[in-house]
Design a protein around this motif. Sequence first.
Motif, PDB file in Angstrom:
ATOM      1  N   VAL A  96       0.846  -1.193   0.000  1.00 27.13           N
ATOM      2  CA  VAL A  96       0.000   0.000   0.000  1.00 27.13           C
ATOM      3  C   VAL A  96       0.882   1.244   0.000  1.00 27.13           C
ATOM      4  O   VAL A  96       1.698   1.444   0.899  1.00 27.13           O
ATOM      5  CB  VAL A  96      -0.935   0.026   1.229  1.00 27.13           C
ATOM      6  N   MET A  97       0.702   2.062  -1.037  1.00 28.10           N
ATOM      7  CA  MET A  97       1.379   3.351  -1.137  1.00 28.10           C
ATOM      8  C   MET A  97       0.332   4.445  -0.988  1.00 28.10           C
ATOM      9  O   MET A  97      -0.797   4.301  -1.467  1.00 28.10           O
ATOM     10  CB  MET A  97       2.095   3.495  -2.486  1.00 28.10           C
ATOM     11  N   ILE A  98       0.703   5.534  -0.335  1.00 27.73           N
ATOM     12  CA  ILE A  98      -0.235   6.640  -0.158  1.00 27.73           C
ATOM     13  C   ILE A  98       0.351   7.910  -0.748  1.00 27.73           C
ATOM     14  O   ILE A  98       1.565   8.087  -0.805  1.00 27.73           O
ATOM     15  CB  ILE A  98      -0.590   6.862   1.331  1.00 27.73           C
ATOM     16  N   ASP A  99      -0.537   8.786  -1.210  1.00 28.36           N
ATOM     17  CA  ASP A  99      -0.115  10.082  -1.734  1.00 28.36           C
ATOM     18  C   ASP A  99       0.363  10.966  -0.589  1.00 28.36           C
ATOM     19  O   ASP A  99      -0.262  11.015   0.466  1.00 28.36           O
ATOM     20  CB  ASP A  99      -1.297  10.760  -2.431  1.00 28.36           C
ATOM     21  N   GLY A 194       2.556   1.503   9.006  1.00 31.85           N
ATOM     22  CA  GLY A 194       2.825   0.320   8.194  1.00 31.85           C
ATOM     23  C   GLY A 194       2.672   0.484   6.702  1.00 31.85           C
ATOM     24  O   GLY A 194       2.676  -0.520   5.978  1.00 31.85           O
ATOM     25  N   VAL A 195       2.534   1.725   6.206  1.00 37.46           N
ATOM     26  CA  VAL A 195       2.434   1.873   4.758  1.00 37.46           C
ATOM     27  C   VAL A 195       3.746   1.445   4.105  1.00 37.46           C
ATOM     28  O   VAL A 195       4.822   1.538   4.711  1.00 37.46           O
ATOM     29  CB  VAL A 195       2.057   3.308   4.332  1.00 37.46           C
ATOM     30  N   ASP A 196       3.637   0.975   2.872  1.00 36.94           N
ATOM     31  CA  ASP A 196       4.795   0.412   2.173  1.00 36.94           C
ATOM     32  C   ASP A 196       5.493   1.407   1.263  1.00 36.94           C
ATOM     33  O   ASP A 196       6.570   1.109   0.738  1.00 36.94           O
ATOM     34  CB  ASP A 196       4.352  -0.790   1.331  1.00 36.94           C
ATOM     35  N   GLY A 197       4.873   2.557   1.072  1.00 36.93           N
ATOM     36  CA  GLY A 197       5.514   3.509   0.186  1.00 36.93           C
ATOM     37  C   GLY A 197       4.723   4.785   0.052  1.00 36.93           C
ATOM     38  O   GLY A 197       3.589   4.907   0.522  1.00 36.93           O
ATOM     39  N   LEU A 198       5.347   5.748  -0.616  1.00 33.75           N
ATOM     40  CA  LEU A 198       4.769   7.068  -0.809  1.00 33.75           C
ATOM     41  C   LEU A 198       4.790   7.408  -2.288  1.00 33.75           C
ATOM     42  O   LEU A 198       5.788   7.169  -2.978  1.00 33.75           O
ATOM     43  CB  LEU A 198       5.578   8.131  -0.059  1.00 33.75           C
ATOM     44  N   ARG A 199       3.705   7.975  -2.771  1.00 33.05           N
ATOM     45  CA  ARG A 199       3.711   8.641  -4.066  1.00 33.05           C
ATOM     46  C   ARG A 199       3.772  10.125  -3.742  1.00 33.05           C
ATOM     47  O   ARG A 199       2.891  10.656  -3.066  1.00 33.05           O
ATOM     48  CB  ARG A 199       2.471   8.275  -4.865  1.00 33.05           C
ATOM     49  N   LEU A 200       4.819  10.786  -4.183  1.00 32.63           N
ATOM     50  CA  LEU A 200       5.107  12.155  -3.783  1.00 32.63           C
ATOM     51  C   LEU A 200       4.617  13.117  -4.862  1.00 32.63           C
ATOM     52  O   LEU A 200       5.208  13.219  -5.944  1.00 32.63           O
ATOM     53  CB  LEU A 200       6.600  12.318  -3.540  1.00 32.63           C
ATOM     54  N   ASP A 201       3.548  13.813  -4.568  1.00 33.30           N
ATOM     55  CA  ASP A 201       2.932  14.729  -5.510  1.00 33.30           C
ATOM     56  C   ASP A 201       3.808  15.957  -5.726  1.00 33.30           C
ATOM     57  O   ASP A 201       4.300  16.558  -4.761  1.00 33.30           O
ATOM     58  CB  ASP A 201       1.557  15.156  -4.981  1.00 33.30           C
ATOM     59  N   ALA A 202       4.007  16.329  -6.995  1.00 36.57           N
ATOM     60  CA  ALA A 202       4.719  17.577  -7.343  1.00 36.57           C
ATOM     61  C   ALA A 202       5.974  17.766  -6.494  1.00 36.57           C
ATOM     62  O   ALA A 202       6.232  18.860  -5.977  1.00 36.57           O
ATOM     63  CB  ALA A 202       3.775  18.768  -7.189  1.00 36.57           C
ATOM     64  N   ILE A 203       6.776  16.729  -6.375  1.00 35.36           N
ATOM     65  CA  ILE A 203       7.866  16.745  -5.412  1.00 35.36           C
ATOM     66  C   ILE A 203       8.947  17.762  -5.772  1.00 35.36           C
ATOM     67  O   ILE A 203       9.694  18.218  -4.892  1.00 35.36           O
ATOM     68  CB  ILE A 203       8.474  15.326  -5.258  1.00 35.36           C
ATOM     69  N   GLY A 264      11.925  -1.790   3.112  1.00 32.68           N
ATOM     70  CA  GLY A 264      10.897  -2.059   2.121  1.00 32.68           C
ATOM     71  C   GLY A 264      10.073  -0.855   1.744  1.00 32.68           C
ATOM     72  O   GLY A 264       9.354  -0.881   0.738  1.00 32.68           O
ATOM     73  N   ALA A 265      10.137   0.223   2.538  1.00 35.61           N
ATOM     74  CA  ALA A 265       9.372   1.423   2.210  1.00 35.61           C
ATOM     75  C   ALA A 265      10.014   2.113   1.005  1.00 35.61           C
ATOM     76  O   ALA A 265      11.226   2.310   0.966  1.00 35.61           O
ATOM     77  CB  ALA A 265       9.323   2.373   3.396  1.00 35.61           C
ATOM     78  N   ALA A 266       9.184   2.480   0.018  1.00 31.30           N
ATOM     79  CA  ALA A 266       9.692   3.041  -1.227  1.00 31.30           C
ATOM     80  C   ALA A 266       8.992   4.358  -1.536  1.00 31.30           C
ATOM     81  O   ALA A 266       7.846   4.576  -1.150  1.00 31.30           O
ATOM     82  CB  ALA A 266       9.487   2.059  -2.380  1.00 31.30           C
ATOM     83  N   ALA A 267       9.685   5.217  -2.268  1.00 27.82           N
ATOM     84  CA  ALA A 267       9.136   6.516  -2.655  1.00 27.82           C
ATOM     85  C   ALA A 267       9.131   6.644  -4.170  1.00 27.82           C
ATOM     86  O   ALA A 267      10.142   6.378  -4.833  1.00 27.82           O
ATOM     87  CB  ALA A 267       9.955   7.650  -2.040  1.00 27.82           C
ATOM     88  N   LEU A 268       7.989   7.069  -4.696  1.00 23.09           N
ATOM     89  CA  LEU A 268       7.804   7.334  -6.124  1.00 23.09           C
ATOM     90  C   LEU A 268       7.495   8.812  -6.291  1.00 23.09           C
ATOM     91  O   LEU A 268       6.486   9.298  -5.771  1.00 23.09           O
ATOM     92  CB  LEU A 268       6.648   6.487  -6.671  1.00 23.09           C
ATOM     93  N   GLY A 269       8.361   9.533  -6.985  1.00 20.94           N
ATOM     94  CA  GLY A 269       8.182  10.964  -7.130  1.00 20.94           C
ATOM     95  C   GLY A 269       7.537  11.349  -8.448  1.00 20.94           C
ATOM     96  O   GLY A 269       7.950  10.872  -9.509  1.00 20.94           O
ATOM     97  N   GLU A 270       6.525  12.218  -8.375  1.00 28.12           N
ATOM     98  CA  GLU A 270       5.946  12.826  -9.571  1.00 28.12           C
ATOM     99  C   GLU A 270       6.762  14.070  -9.899  1.00 28.12           C
ATOM    100  O   GLU A 270       6.933  14.949  -9.058  1.00 28.12           O
ATOM    101  CB  GLU A 270       4.490  13.222  -9.328  1.00 28.12           C
ATOM    102  N   ILE A 271       7.258  14.137 -11.134  1.00 29.35           N
ATOM    103  CA  ILE A 271       8.186  15.200 -11.507  1.00 29.35           C
ATOM    104  C   ILE A 271       7.692  15.881 -12.777  1.00 29.35           C
ATOM    105  O   ILE A 271       7.468  15.231 -13.803  1.00 29.35           O
ATOM    106  CB  ILE A 271       9.603  14.628 -11.721  1.00 29.35           C
ATOM    107  N   SER A 272       7.511  17.186 -12.688  1.00 36.33           N
ATOM    108  CA  SER A 272       7.102  17.980 -13.845  1.00 36.33           C
ATOM    109  C   SER A 272       7.906  19.273 -13.834  1.00 36.33           C
ATOM    110  O   SER A 272       7.613  20.191 -13.072  1.00 36.33           O
ATOM    111  CB  SER A 272       5.603  18.282 -13.800  1.00 36.33           C
TER     112      SER A 272
END
Length: 536
Positions: A96-99, A194-203, A264-272
């Motif tokens: 589970v990843m959260i914004d 316990g979240v498994d990751g982050l989706r990072l908005d407009a990071i 195991g925690a992972a970060a996904l960055g949104e990049i614009s």
Amino acid sequence: MDNTRWWRGAVIYQIYPRSYLDTDGDGVGDLPGILEKLEYVARLGVDAIWISPFFKSPMADFGYDIADYRAVDPLFGTLEDFDRLLAKAHGLGLRVMIDQVLSHTSIEHAWFTESRASRDNAKHDWYVWADPRPDGTPPNNWLSIFGGVAWRWEPRREQYFLHNFLASQPDLNFHNPAVREATLDNVKFWLERGVDGLRLDAINFCFHDAKLRDNPPKPAELRTGRGFSADNPYAYQYHWHNNTQPENLRFLEDLRALLDRYPGAAALGEISSEDSLATMAEYVGDQRLHMGYSFELLTDDSTASYIRATVETIEARMPHGWPCWAVSNHDVVRAVTRWGGGGPNPALARQLVALVCSLRGSVCLYQGEELGLTEADVPYEALQDPYGIAFWPNFKGRDGCRTPMPWTQDGGFSEQTPWLPIPEAHRAMSVVAQESDASSVLNAVRRFLGWRKDQPALRTGDIAFLDAPEPVLAFVRREAGQSLLVAFNLSERDVEWTLPASHAHAQLFDGAPVNDARIVDGRVVLLPRGVCYAAV
């Protein structure tokens, strides 16, 4: 797979909670609705879910304006609902990843309420404040993505505050170490749950140029980009100073150090940014973000040459980093419509999933892609998106990709009128209708994702493109002794392609769930929107 590197090659299913399933009868989806449909998600064969914001918010930008980072908005349920969702997802083998929207808050956040009150309170410099010019105008020429100037006057302080997005989304001042510390503490709150990751908005928007220098003008012929047509003045500038500042790199390293405390925690960055692929290369790596994605494949160009150039550019710039690819999300026209131009197209829908899941990197699939949903034509009187309302009729905003999931032919989303209408065309493409059809897009996606899990070349292998004429996109993926030649016919007509001499021995891959092709005497014949997987 290394349990701490689950994200490499993972398929991440994005859930837009407002539009997934309404369980309390208010016409808006909620966390219990996601909980109820987790078995469906698990059956798709994805590795993780990414849940768009469900935090306390006035909903000016539908949750991307956060008023309390640690509270669930009552519209979506409770913190206990989230904990139950998390536990069930983990029980089904789903991460589970959260914004996380770090660069700005809602105007109703307690931090901003205090900061705007005076120039000498404890949080007076937690946001980006600036004096007016001598004539009372804003301090510089920065513009908001959502239209107009990026500054709003605050009479309590007799200053302007910065908002890169809506005026109700003031930008935090990340030059202040207390802001950075508080931000990381909010992230820690969810990691502890316990979240498994982050989706990072407009990071890349966290930091601004401390000198507040004007952005330079952009020539008319270069005014293009995601939603930035000539009618949006945002396209008139090079955005060199209002985002993507070098100071952000150190903050990303601090964020990564925090994440590394939770294996195991992972970060996904949104990049614009002005050069999103170059920014991805800077932001992704062992000391910064685990993954990054930009909007290069969320544009209108679907030619083989463009896709190849995009992927090869990021491969060259980021050979050791890990990209993430998407062709649809909650911000852009659905890919079946954007790249197909017409109504429902099951062959294109199946191909899009195979294509994005065959590139080197991880994948974000947006809810409804597994059904082949088209962009909805939402009438003006039903629009909800402030972006679309401001720029209608030239740009209708993002509501067309956010309409509720069609679970049944009656809709099945809510017992009440949904917050956005469900198109009739989507009802015919419902989950119930497709589950009983072995040849449906839904069942094709399930078969493909199930097969992909066992193909190391597709999950984590390297990628090398092959020369092929339009409309053929072709490349080879290799990993752990497996080599796959992959080819796509990006057109609505039959295409024949002569294999390079080095791969003339290729044979259709036995067991692939999709092979809309035949290979004869070193020639590949692809059906319209066909996909080919061959062993080499």
